[in-house]
Design an enzyme around this catalytic site. Structure first.
Site, PDB file in Angstrom:
ATOM      1  N   SER A  21       0.832  -1.202   0.000  1.00 35.40           N
ATOM      2  CA  SER A  21       0.000   0.000   0.000  1.00 35.40           C
ATOM      3  C   SER A  21       0.872   1.258   0.000  1.00 35.40           C
ATOM      4  O   SER A  21       1.878   1.333   0.695  1.00 35.40           O
ATOM      5  CB  SER A  21      -0.881  -0.009   1.243  1.00 35.40           C
ATOM      6  OG  SER A  21      -1.693   1.137   1.254  1.00 35.40           O
ATOM      7  N   CYS A 131      -2.111   4.545  12.109  1.00 33.35           N
ATOM      8  CA  CYS A 131      -2.586   5.931  12.156  1.00 33.35           C
ATOM      9  C   CYS A 131      -2.785   6.396  13.592  1.00 33.35           C
ATOM     10  O   CYS A 131      -3.095   5.603  14.473  1.00 33.35           O
ATOM     11  CB  CYS A 131      -3.917   6.065  11.426  1.00 33.35           C
ATOM     12  SG  CYS A 131      -4.000   5.197   9.874  1.00 33.35           S
ATOM     13  N   GLY A 244       8.756  -5.363   4.339  1.00 34.53           N
ATOM     14  CA  GLY A 244       9.801  -4.492   4.865  1.00 34.53           C
ATOM     15  C   GLY A 244      11.130  -4.702   4.163  1.00 34.53           C
ATOM     16  O   GLY A 244      11.845  -5.652   4.447  1.00 34.53           O
TER      17      GLY A 244
END
Lengths: 304, 244
Positions: A21, A131, A244
């Site tokens: 994303s 978030c 990652g």
């Protein structure tokens, strides 16, 4: 030719390679480079209930082994994504995608998830809990087990699609978090989002990015991300997507040895937009060279 | 259409103390437009460096770049091939001009305006030029304008002058224009020009082809990616404070 197909909670994929994303937009930005249908799937740009303009520029800076970003979840909002962008996306991708659901309140996550849940093109809801919680003093949902699980439970109530939780490495006890997420109904985990970091301007001494800090990604974080997958895998029974710093086919194998059922690749798309087709080809060759007949066999090999 | 390719370095030589001419050869005819940029992979660096096109002919592209940091310093050493993404961005639109165009450039921002001058001449436009630099040692492209027979005004900060003062002195404020240079220069240009104009912007970019949203800015009526919807925007669209 090794069997590269994988199945994530019912979502069939040609191979375990998923652009992450925020590095693949909604699939349209790579049309100049290759056909998206070679991919296992992709994860759409982090989508929130309401449209967001994101942070001020500069949003980007680099370090020797990758980059930092503070885009700030710029996106057109869940309604526009569902009504206008998904129909375009379906023209360029035949498979199903991971819909990255982001939010700043429990209700915001749930409503965004409810809207995206109604779309056939969505195979998995990917819950981005990195978030900040605007009602919780701005701390990330993903650093607190209780708020993370609350978001997950509320999202699970509005969807029948599998929900994968994308965790943050800022979480102080990731194993504990992942165990709790599984207990609260997570269908899978995405390990990990970016690490928080900062760069300073060598002339002024001030932060380069307007937002001061940003998410560190790229090959420099690969060993840390790999270790987190390795650490969590023995404690959970749900699939893990490793993410990652993956930059080559051997990194994909390492992630799967550590316990990942598939991988997300982010920064590499931005620096080398042609690498996905190459890396899938290389993965095939590497599996052949190593005598791997079915890539699913190697998941968690490091622990056996 | 953005295109990834390996190009051969056929020249990489200094023009001034810190600016270089980089000539690249493709294995096919180059299809770039003025104001577009190439995103160059720099050995040992994670992110590419966006460099605008100075000129092109057949299968060759010429870029002009200034050494501002480690990446561009490494670029000065590149002699063999470069991994590039070509044809990035929208480029200037010369079809919006009628009869004449004023090219306003500052520093290394003068480089893409050379491609514009060539395109304008091809279209039969009359070309006027005001270029500004900090000092005379940084001067670029004087020879180009001599060869083309174009009178170009050069101004220098060291003389206490700049492009804005010169435009005023010459009474060119009503001309339609193309501009590229430091943000504060372009903001000042925007403040005095009365006609139609286009500005080319720059910022730190992640990918350079629209995927990462790393270079999105708020314009007056929309968000825009500098690398994809830009780098060229029309006068009246830009909110300068969002670029500072």
């Amino acid at each position: 030719m090794a069997k590269l197909t994988v199945n994530l909670s019912g979502m069939e994929m040609k191979n375990p390679v998923i652009p992450a994303s925020g590095t693949f937009g909604y699939g349209m930005d790579y049309l100049d480079f290759y056909d998206a249908n070679i991919l296992g799937s992709f994860s759409i740009k982090g989508t929130t209930l309401d449209p967001r303009e994101g942070n001020q520029i500069p949003r980007i800076c680099e370090y020797d082994y990758g980059m930092l970003n503070s885009v700030g979840l710029q996106n057109p909002g869940a309604h526009e994504v569902a009504e206008k962008i998904f129909p375009q996306m379906k023209q360029v991708f035949d498979g199903q995608v991971l819909a990255n659901v982001s939010g700043f309140s429990v209700e915001g996550y749930a409503e965004c998830a409810r809207i995206l849940d109604q779309e056939d093109v969505v195979g998995i809801l990917e819950l981005n809990i990195s978030c900040p919680n605007v009602h919780g003093g701005g701390a990330s949902f993903g650093t607190d087990v209780n708020t993370a699980c609350e978001v997950l439970r509320e999202v699970k109530k509005v969807t029948r699609k599998p929900v994968y939780v994308k965790c943050t490495p800022q979480c102080p006890d990731l194993v504990k978090m992942c165990i709790a997420l599984e207990e609260n109904g997570a269908d899978g985990l995405v390990l990990l989002n970016t690490f928080l970091g900062i760069r300073l301007d060598i002339r002024t001494g001030k932060p380069i990015m307007k937002n001061v800090t940003g998410g560190v990604s790229g090959p420099g974080i690969f060993p840390q991300a790999l270790y987190k997958v390795y650490q969590v895998y023995p404690h959970v029974h749900i699939p893990i997507i490793g993410c990652g710093g993956i930059s080559k086919a051997s990194d994909i194998l390492e992630m799967m040895y550590a316990g990942a059922s598939a991988v997300e690749i982010g920064t590499l798309n931005l620096t080398d937009p042609m690498r996905m087709p190459e890396i899938i080809e290389e993965l095939n060759e590497l599996c052949d060279n190593l005598g791997i007949k079915d890539i699913n066999e190697i998941i968690g090999r490091a622990h056996r | 259409m953005a295109k990834a390719e390996i190009m051969t370095v056929i020249e990489n030589t200094p023009l001034t103390k810190d600016t270089y001419r980089l000539r690249l050869k493709s294995d096919q005819p180059v299809q770039v437009r003025c104001g577009q940029f190439l995103n160059l992979k720099i050995p040992g660096k994670a992110l590419r460096r966006p460099i605008s096109v100075t000129s092109w002919k057949d299968d060759e592209i010429e870029l002009t770049y200034r050494v501002v940091g480690e990446g561009t310093r490494i670029l000065t050493q590149c002699r063999d091939t470069l991994d590039v993404i070509n044809e990035c961005g929208n480029g200037f639109d010369l079809t919006k001009f009628d009869k004449e165009v004023l090219l306003i450039g500052g520093g290394i921002g003068t480089a893409p305006l050379i491609a514009c001058a060539e395109e304008a001449l091809r279209q039969g436009l009359q070309v006027k030029v005001v270029f500004g630099y900090q000092n005379r040692s940084q001067t670029l492209f004087q020879e180009f304008f001599r060869e083309k027979g174009i009178h170009a005004e050069y101004v220098y900060d060291e003389d206490g002058e700049n492009v804005v003062t010169r435009i005023r002195d010459l009474g060119l404020e009503k001309m339609d224009f193309l501009a590229c240079g430091p943000v504060r220069m372009m903001q000042a240009v925007d403040g005095i020009m009365e006609g139609y104009g286009q500005f080319s912007l720059e910022t730190r970019m992640g990918c350079g082809f629209g995927a990462c949203m790393g270079c999105s800015v708020r314009l007056k009526d929309r968000m825009a990616r500098i690398c994809k919807e830009g780098p060229v925007f029309e006068k009246g669209e830009i909110v300068w404070q969002n670029l500072l």
